[in-house]
Design an enzyme around this catalytic site. Sequence first.
Site, PDB file in Angstrom:
ATOM      1  N   LYS A  64      -1.599   5.017   9.835  1.00 30.89           N
ATOM      2  CA  LYS A  64      -1.552   6.486   9.337  1.00 30.89           C
ATOM      3  C   LYS A  64      -2.772   7.447   9.495  1.00 30.89           C
ATOM      4  CE  LYS A  64       1.502   5.175   5.212  1.00 30.89           C
ATOM      5  NZ  LYS A  64       2.499   6.192   5.609  1.00 30.89           N
ATOM      6  N   TYR A  82      15.061   8.041   5.108  1.00 37.14           N
ATOM      7  CA  TYR A  82      15.841   7.701   3.753  1.00 37.14           C
ATOM      8  C   TYR A  82      16.457   8.772   2.953  1.00 37.14           C
ATOM      9  CZ  TYR A  82      11.433   4.974   4.420  1.00 37.14           C
ATOM     10  OH  TYR A  82      10.273   4.102   4.751  1.00 37.14           O
ATOM     11  N   TYR A  89       4.990  -3.437  -0.426  1.00 35.67           N
ATOM     12  CA  TYR A  89       5.656  -2.799   0.601  1.00 35.67           C
ATOM     13  C   TYR A  89       4.790  -2.683   1.870  1.00 35.67           C
ATOM     14  CZ  TYR A  89       7.543   1.037   3.592  1.00 35.67           C
ATOM     15  OH  TYR A  89       7.856   1.652   4.706  1.00 35.67           O
TER      16      TYR A  89
END
Length: 428
Positions: free
Chosen positions: A274, A17, A144
Amino acid sequence: MSQSDKNFDYKHIWHPYSSMINPIPCYSVMSAKGVYLKLQNGRKIIDGMSSWWSAIHGYNHPILNKSLKKQIKKMSHVMFGGITHPSAISLCRKLISLTPKTLDCVFLSDSGSVAIEVAIKMLIQYWHSLGQKRISFLTIRKGYHGDTFAAMSVSDPENSIHQIYHNILSKNLFANAPISSFHKKWDSNDLVSFQKIIEENSSKIAGVILEPIVQGVGGMNFYHPKYLKKIKILCHNYNIPLIFDEIATGFGRTGKFFSFQHADVIPDILCLGKALTGGTITLAATLTTRHIANIISMSKVGCFMHGPTYMGNPLACAAANANIKILETNQWKIQVSNIEKQLYKNLTPLIDHPYVIDVRILGAIGVIECSRLVNMPLMQKFFVNNGVWIRPFKKLIYIVPPYIISTNELNKLINVITQALNDSSLFL
């Protein structure tokens, strides 16, 4: 790290990003241990992000390190097509034992986004095997699910970081996000939008996908468990499979091992990632029911059409096994409970700050929603200069610290956030 290396990084390496013309400053981390990141200048900063939710036991954990060293002496990788190995078998056995008994088929992959892609492909192929072309998915706004294309297509099309791709993504169905928050009274009106869409489109919906309880990057919203219960009932009534995206919240982050346990419901497909390896190496898993797996397997194709090169990577599976071994001691329950209590005590008072709209806490997650956009590069620099690593975005300052964080270390994070709120130059 030399100045030459820094210059090379600035000019040639594209970070998440970030821009290649005017990149966000990067800080050189030379090592990490416990909850601390050690920078090039020798300064140690407290990590309040667990490396994007993953390093739940902190860094350089001896049990995790030992598992990697032991596995690498045998093999670091071997293809999973036509081959299996003990680390993968042990991991899948553990995942099946930790999850609801109906989820007994495990597909391993190498990232959370891919786990979502796998879940979506599973249901498209499932309906194809039943002779139906169902390619639309129903979800809620402010969600998301990842950065790959199918994952982007079920993330909020207007308010997410993927808005630029909206016109070229698969078109899916979006209900209004629930307003009833986790700790407040349930409002049945929250269900109206979702119920209307599922009733009108039930014959073409391949599946429903949700982040259970906690919506992450879409706004760090914590919604009411009853909403999840009602969605499960609707999915059951219309015979539509339900996918839960537990990539961020799985393995204790919300105070339950999985966040869907707050609502006592069971999905048809579960996506994990994760924290699966304790933040050591990338790995993800998609679990599904025997029914869905059998329907796919009985089709003309005869198999599920997906197979990542690093699927079932032995190193990653070994780390995941060690991570689960640590979690099975149940220390995480005490750790997360203590973090939650301290966040309530020391973070909640910030609700009275003039720049603060809301404070939200659940398990080891603390969120400050601000009235102004943060100046991310400036605030990031402020945090580093004051000894902490926190990565804010939009109007949100949030922390998801490692479970092993001490009272004093957590207080430091909270105190620096308070200092940041008092500095108007850090906001746009």
